[in-house]
Structures are given as structure tokens and as C-alpha cells.
Design a protein around this motif. Sequence first.
Motif, PDB file in Angstrom:
ATOM      1  N   PHE A  18       0.847  -1.194   0.000  1.00 45.11           N
ATOM      2  CA  PHE A  18       0.000   0.000   0.000  1.00 45.11           C
ATOM      3  C   PHE A  18       0.878   1.238   0.000  1.00 45.11           C
ATOM      4  O   PHE A  18       1.786   1.352   0.820  1.00 45.11           O
ATOM      5  CB  PHE A  18      -0.927   0.011   1.213  1.00 45.11           C
ATOM      6  CG  PHE A  18      -1.776  -1.225   1.314  1.00 45.11           C
ATOM      7  CD1 PHE A  18      -2.917  -1.364   0.549  1.00 45.11           C
ATOM      8  CD2 PHE A  18      -1.423  -2.263   2.162  1.00 45.11           C
ATOM      9  CE1 PHE A  18      -3.694  -2.512   0.621  1.00 45.11           C
ATOM     10  CE2 PHE A  18      -2.181  -3.411   2.254  1.00 45.11           C
ATOM     11  CZ  PHE A  18      -3.324  -3.542   1.477  1.00 45.11           C
ATOM     12  N   LYS A  29      -6.664   3.250   1.313  1.00 44.68           N
ATOM     13  CA  LYS A  29      -6.213   2.149   0.454  1.00 44.68           C
ATOM     14  C   LYS A  29      -6.174   0.824   1.207  1.00 44.68           C
ATOM     15  O   LYS A  29      -6.546  -0.207   0.672  1.00 44.68           O
ATOM     16  CB  LYS A  29      -4.851   2.465  -0.154  1.00 44.68           C
ATOM     17  CG  LYS A  29      -4.949   3.509  -1.231  1.00 44.68           C
ATOM     18  CD  LYS A  29      -3.639   3.717  -1.930  1.00 44.68           C
ATOM     19  CE  LYS A  29      -3.845   4.728  -3.059  1.00 44.68           C
ATOM     20  NZ  LYS A  29      -2.682   4.829  -3.906  1.00 44.68           N
ATOM     21  N   GLN A  34      -6.838  -1.739  -1.716  1.00 42.57           N
ATOM     22  CA  GLN A  34      -6.265  -1.305  -2.996  1.00 42.57           C
ATOM     23  C   GLN A  34      -4.748  -1.453  -2.954  1.00 42.57           C
ATOM     24  O   GLN A  34      -4.042  -0.587  -2.434  1.00 42.57           O
ATOM     25  CB  GLN A  34      -6.634   0.145  -3.290  1.00 42.57           C
ATOM     26  CG  GLN A  34      -8.099   0.363  -3.522  1.00 42.57           C
ATOM     27  CD  GLN A  34      -8.416   1.839  -3.727  1.00 42.57           C
ATOM     28  OE1 GLN A  34      -7.746   2.712  -3.206  1.00 42.57           O
ATOM     29  NE2 GLN A  34      -9.455   2.086  -4.499  1.00 42.57           N
ATOM     30  N   SER A  36      -0.873  -1.488  -4.127  1.00 37.23           N
ATOM     31  CA  SER A  36      -0.108  -0.567  -4.970  1.00 37.23           C
ATOM     32  C   SER A  36       0.274  -1.219  -6.292  1.00 37.23           C
ATOM     33  O   SER A  36       0.418  -0.552  -7.299  1.00 37.23           O
ATOM     34  CB  SER A  36       1.158  -0.101  -4.234  1.00 37.23           C
ATOM     35  OG  SER A  36       1.987  -1.205  -3.947  1.00 37.23           O
TER      36      SER A  36
END
Length: 69
Positions: A18, A29, A34, A36
Motif C-alpha cells: 500500500f 487504500k 487497494q 499498490s
Amino acid sequence: MWSLGCILHEIITLKPPFQADDMQGLFRKITKGQLSQRVPKTYTYDMTYVVKWLLQGKPENRPTCDQLI
């Protein structure tokens, strides 16, 4: 388990799981899951699944040591 997922993701992708410009962005995130960078397609489906499983936002959704083995 979370830390193992972070380390495994970074070993595979050479980037932390992240990334964000500030703490609020990082929090968002992480809570949304989410990453990276995705696990490269050169790795198996099982490896991708394990990394995502370990990085679940809610601790109760992460595997135990016995489940992982």
C-alpha cells in the motif's frame, strides 16, 4: 498474518503493498484493499490468492497459521 502478507507482497513485487501521499490516503487504500501493485502473472493463482488472503482488511477474514499451512 498481516505482516507476512506485506512482506510476501513486497518480495514478489519489489514494492510495498500500500502506498499513498499521506496517512489518510494510506488508510483508505488499506481499508479498501487497494494494492499498490498486483502480483505479476508469472506467479501462480495460488500465490496471488494467498497474498490477497493475508492482506484482508478485517483480521477475522485473514487465515490462521493452520489454515495457511
